[in-house]
Design a protein around this motif. Structure first.
Motif, PDB file in Angstrom:
ATOM      1  N   TYR A  48       0.833  -1.208   0.000  1.00  0.00           N
ATOM      2  CA  TYR A  48       0.000   0.000   0.000  1.00  0.00           C
ATOM      3  C   TYR A  48       0.868   1.259   0.000  1.00  0.00           C
ATOM      4  O   TYR A  48       0.618   2.208  -0.763  1.00  0.00           O
ATOM      5  N   LEU A  49       1.902   1.286   0.829  1.00  0.00           N
ATOM      6  CA  LEU A  49       2.791   2.451   0.873  1.00  0.00           C
ATOM      7  C   LEU A  49       3.499   2.646  -0.462  1.00  0.00           C
ATOM      8  O   LEU A  49       3.648   3.778  -0.952  1.00  0.00           O
ATOM      9  N   GLU A  50       3.912   1.542  -1.065  1.00  0.00           N
ATOM     10  CA  GLU A  50       4.583   1.646  -2.365  1.00  0.00           C
ATOM     11  C   GLU A  50       3.608   2.106  -3.445  1.00  0.00           C
ATOM     12  O   GLU A  50       3.988   2.855  -4.359  1.00  0.00           O
ATOM     13  N   ALA A  51       2.349   1.676  -3.337  1.00  0.00           N
ATOM     14  CA  ALA A  51       1.339   2.142  -4.294  1.00  0.00           C
ATOM     15  C   ALA A  51       1.098   3.642  -4.136  1.00  0.00           C
ATOM     16  O   ALA A  51       0.942   4.378  -5.114  1.00  0.00           O
ATOM     17  N   GLU A  52       1.074   4.101  -2.884  1.00  0.00           N
ATOM     18  CA  GLU A  52       0.937   5.542  -2.650  1.00  0.00           C
ATOM     19  C   GLU A  52       2.127   6.297  -3.230  1.00  0.00           C
ATOM     20  O   GLU A  52       1.973   7.359  -3.844  1.00  0.00           O
ATOM     21  N   ASN A  53       3.327   5.761  -3.048  1.00  0.00           N
ATOM     22  CA  ASN A  53       4.512   6.400  -3.611  1.00  0.00           C
ATOM     23  C   ASN A  53       4.443   6.459  -5.129  1.00  0.00           C
ATOM     24  O   ASN A  53       4.811   7.458  -5.753  1.00  0.00           O
ATOM     25  N   SER A  54       3.979   5.384  -5.728  1.00  0.00           N
ATOM     26  CA  SER A  54       3.850   5.335  -7.182  1.00  0.00           C
ATOM     27  C   SER A  54       2.832   6.358  -7.670  1.00  0.00           C
ATOM     28  O   SER A  54       3.051   7.064  -8.664  1.00  0.00           O
ATOM     29  N   TYR A  55       1.723   6.463  -6.945  1.00  0.00           N
ATOM     30  CA  TYR A  55       0.702   7.450  -7.295  1.00  0.00           C
ATOM     31  C   TYR A  55       1.244   8.866  -7.153  1.00  0.00           C
ATOM     32  O   TYR A  55       1.042   9.726  -8.023  1.00  0.00           O
ATOM     33  N   THR A  56       1.973   9.107  -6.062  1.00  0.00           N
ATOM     34  CA  THR A  56       2.570  10.425  -5.849  1.00  0.00           C
ATOM     35  C   THR A  56       3.534  10.773  -6.979  1.00  0.00           C
ATOM     36  O   THR A  56       3.530  11.896  -7.507  1.00  0.00           O
ATOM     37  N   GLN A  57       4.344   9.797  -7.363  1.00  0.00           N
ATOM     38  CA  GLN A  57       5.297  10.043  -8.444  1.00  0.00           C
ATOM     39  C   GLN A  57       4.567  10.372  -9.744  1.00  0.00           C
ATOM     40  O   GLN A  57       4.952  11.283 -10.488  1.00  0.00           O
ATOM     41  N   THR A  58       3.494   9.651 -10.009  1.00  0.00           N
ATOM     42  CA  THR A  58       2.713   9.910 -11.222  1.00  0.00           C
ATOM     43  C   THR A  58       2.079  11.292 -11.192  1.00  0.00           C
ATOM     44  O   THR A  58       2.122  12.037 -12.175  1.00  0.00           O
ATOM     45  N   MET A  59       1.508  11.638 -10.050  1.00  0.00           N
ATOM     46  CA  MET A  59       0.833  12.924  -9.934  1.00  0.00           C
ATOM     47  C   MET A  59       1.806  14.102  -9.963  1.00  0.00           C
ATOM     48  O   MET A  59       1.408  15.234 -10.244  1.00  0.00           O
ATOM     49  N   MET A  60       3.072  13.831  -9.632  1.00  0.00           N
ATOM     50  CA  MET A  60       4.079  14.896  -9.663  1.00  0.00           C
ATOM     51  C   MET A  60       4.971  14.815 -10.900  1.00  0.00           C
ATOM     52  O   MET A  60       5.919  15.593 -11.041  1.00  0.00           O
ATOM     53  N   GLN A  61       4.625  13.897 -11.807  1.00  0.00           N
ATOM     54  CA  GLN A  61       5.482  13.697 -12.974  1.00  0.00           C
ATOM     55  C   GLN A  61       5.604  14.968 -13.813  1.00  0.00           C
ATOM     56  O   GLN A  61       6.669  15.273 -14.352  1.00  0.00           O
ATOM     57  N   HIS A  62       4.515  15.734 -13.893  1.00  0.00           N
ATOM     58  CA  HIS A  62       4.546  16.949 -14.714  1.00  0.00           C
ATOM     59  C   HIS A  62       5.421  18.037 -14.113  1.00  0.00           C
ATOM     60  O   HIS A  62       5.699  19.050 -14.765  1.00  0.00           O
TER      61      HIS A  62
END
Length: 699
Positions: A48-62
């Motif tokens: 779950y924590l890694e999924a949150e990190n992945s989501y954060t990275q995606t949302m901050m990709q721009h």
């Protein structure tokens, strides 16, 4: 569309499974849907924590281009190859230096003069090889300068392993000591050492004595503190005459002393712990100087003969004053240096032992920070201190206590043409809801108009009596140069305005901390500094509690929030005595086993007061190995916010999977974390890249 029915694609946040667990406390039955996130060894939690990190990275990709730009800006201001100001101890000059491309300092010394050959004591870069995280705790040379004691933490959990190095042969002693903490002292025999060990809750609770010429298995347990509200530390007076065993809760002290020339002797008690009474010890000649709050809320200074230092022999040196907060004193052979706070600002006085004459040092700016530097020598007339402000980089001064002349030894370089005349700082006062005046330190680039349209970044802390320093940050220039105004709210719970300022922001007055912060934000808006759509806020640890509380109270007031390792699950945490620091914390927040305190804490605990309403954009940072604020507090808070909040503003959880409370180790990784935070803030304020901003469902 509710969040738990959103399609699980890369622009959809992870949803923590609801696994209700009933907690019955004071006949108050609570259902905690996310209590299971405490299970660190559970693969579902890590996933779950890694999924949150992945989501954060995606949302901050721009913002990646912006992050890289910010990182480069901040790095370009740093003199990567640099040298600290050497300090003298006996015939040696000690210093640290950094080299370009290396993340950690190198600790060195020279014998006799600064022109002598360099001797490297410890290269932290070499020691850190192969470790994702690396931190040094203790770093102390023996009285004869031939041995080095140092301790290391490779996880961020603040449990250190102690090593001993022979500086003549560069050989390590074979034995090391596990589970030690920050404090340490050498006996004057250069063979006996004192160290502290931590219990399962990471509380330093034992003082041990070790002789370098015997096996560690034969070490002597000198003292064990059984009261879980107390922690212990060990240190040595500047005079090198005494080793001090200091025991303390948040509100009570007890000190024992031992002649450093007799390290195998028995410690003697100065004054037994008395609930609510604090005291610190400094040694000079035949006396101990005692800073205490005994019948003196803002503290007073006493002295007593070393031969009989019990309380009945204390006599007053500096009386208690209602308008001056005595922080502490430092004793040198001929001078006593007195550190205080007056009118919200730090002050320094110097007194001559021989005559009692004294004077106060002056500082030039409306808001600033000053603190003692490295002063290991007792027989000196030179005081080293550090001065900084929101505009002035950290500056190391040597001050002649006889002539009152100060010499600037070094101002931290800010590369790239920093011109301090282009910036302005001020000391403002906001009015709290109970009419109390709350100070604000503020800095901005000259030319800013108070038209209500400026982006503003407000921070604060307000706990443990900690006074938030108005200190310089070269990283902050990346905000100021983009037109962001930066401000510090010196709210109750700190000690800026004296000890009462602290007392009025703790226990059953804790909500003053939150309402003071809100009052500061409202004042800045009313005075035209900013508006609620341009106001961002940040706080870490107990300052993260502040963030959680104020967004529950006034989510409409803020555009974006950064909460670093936030202490937000207050009720559950401070009822769990198996966790580090919990029992000690009762002297700060109140004992939740008392229903009065339980109800009050629950009424502001951020996790317990999340509601179905709109919240600002949020970036929440955590550390998997954090021993102070466990990772699950920010994780649970994030999950509950996702469940209940009704807006489509950004909510990001970023967990450092290899660090603890302080975030990444090493200066480069730390800069990258700052660049990430700043990119989030600038993006949310509309000052980032031109790539469109995403909301939680990618629209």
């Amino acid at each position: 569309m509710s969040q738990d029915r959103l399609p699980q694609n890369k622009l959809t946040p992870p949803i923590a499974a609801k696994k209700p667990q009933s907690l019955i406390l004071h006949n108050d039955e609570r259902v905690d849907n996310y209590y299971w996130l405490r299970e660190k060894e559970n693969s579902e939690v890590i996933a779950y924590l890694e999924a949150e990190n992945s989501y954060t990275q995606t949302m901050m990709q721009h913002t990646e281009v912006l992050q890289e730009k910010l990182y480069k800006e901040m790095l370009d201001r740093i003199q990567e190859t640099d040298l600290s100001v050497p300090y003298r101890k006996d015939e040696y000059y000690y210093y640290s230096r950094t080299e370009a491309g290396k993340a950690y300092p190198i600790y060195c010394r020279k014998k006799g003069s600064l022109d002598a050959a360099e001797e490297i004591l410890l290269d932290q870069n070499t020691l850190a090889e192969g470790h994702e995280f690396f931190n040094i705790g203790v770093l102390q040379v023996s009285p004869n300068h031939q041995l080095l004691a140092y301790s290391v933490d490779t996880s961020g959990a603040e449990r250190y392993t102690m090593y001993f190095l022979d500086l003549n042969t560069s050989q390590l002693y074979e034995q090391s000591i596990e589970d030690t903490y920050y404090s340490f002292a050498w006996g004057n025999d250069n063979c006996t050492v004192f160290y502290t060990k931590v219990d399962d809750a990471n509380r330093p609770f034992q003082l041990w004595r070790h002789s370098l010429d015997v096996p560690i298995a034969e070490d002597i347990l000198v003292y064990e503190e059984t009261d879980e509200a107390f922690h212990l530390s060990v240190g040595k007076t500047r005079s090198q005459a005494y080793i001090l065993l200091e025991l303390g809760s948040m509100i009570t002290s007890e000190v024992h002393y031992l002649a450093a020339n007799n390290p195998t002797g028995n410690f003697q008690l100065i004054h037994p712990r008395t609930d609510g009474m604090e005291y610190d010890i400094e040694h000079h000649s035949d006396n101990f100087y005692i800073t205490t709050n005994d019948e003196a809320i803002n503290f007073k200074l006493m002295k007593a003969p070393v031969s009989s230092p019990t309380k009945e022999n204390w006599e007053t040196v500096i009386s208690h004053r209602e308008d001056v907060f005595l922080l502490g004193v430092s004793a040198f052979s001929n001078h006593l240096v007195i550190y205080e706070r007056q009118r919200g600002l730090p002050t320094v006085r110097v007194q001559k032992f021989a005559t009692g004459e004294e004077y106060e040092m002056t500082f030039p700016e409306p808001t600033y920070a000053v603190y003692e530097g490295n002063n290991p020598e007792f027989n000196t007339k030179t005081l080293r201190f550090n001065y900084t402000s929101l505009i002035t980089p950290n500056s190391v001064f040597d001050f002649d206590m006889e002539t009152q002349q100060r010499e600037l030894k070094k101002e931290t370089p800010v590369l790239g043409g920093y011109d301090r005349t282009q910036y302005q700082s001020e000391w403002l006062m906001a009015t709290a809801e109970d009419s109390v005046q709350v100070p604000i330190s503020i800095v901005y680039k000259k030319g800013i108009q108070k038209n209500g349209e400026n982006p503003l970044f407000l921070t604060g802390y307000g706990s443990y009596g900690y006074s938030y320093p108005a200190a310089f940050s070269s990283n902050r220039l990346s905000l100021l140069d983009r037109g962001v105004v930066f401000a510090i709210a010196h709210i109750r719970g700190g000690s800026e305005m004296g000890r009462k300022w602290y007392e009025n922001g703790k226990f059953l007055h804790k909500k003053n901390t939150f309402t003071d912060f809100i009052a500061c934000a409202e004042y800045l808006i009313s005075q035209g500094w900013t508006n609620s759509d341009r106001l961002s806020i940040s706080g870490g640890s107990a300052g993260g509690l502040l963030m959680g509380a104020v967004v529950n109270l006034r989510p409409d007031l803020f555009k974006a929030v950064i909460a670093d390792v936030p202490f937000v699950d207050v009720v559950t945490t401070i009822l769990d005595t198996s966790l580090p620091l919990t029992t000690i914390e009762w002297d700060e927040w109140g004992n939740p086993n008392d229903k009065v305190y339980y109800d009050y804490i629950k009424s502001y605990s951020p996790y317990d007061n999340v509601e179905a309403k709109e919240y600002p954009d949020l970036l929440i940072n955590a550390g998997l190995n954090d021993s102070r604020v466990q990772y699950w507090e920010p994780a649970k808070w994030t999950a509950k916010l996702r469940e209940l909040k009704t807006d489509r503003n950004v909510l990001l959880l970023k967990t450092n999977m290899g660090a603890g409370h302080g975030g990444a180790s090493g200066r480069y990784e730390s800069l990258k974390e700052t660049a990430f935070d700043y990119a989030f803030l600038l993006d949310r304020l509309g000052l980032g890249s031109q790539v469109k901003h995403f909301t939680i469902d990618g629209k």
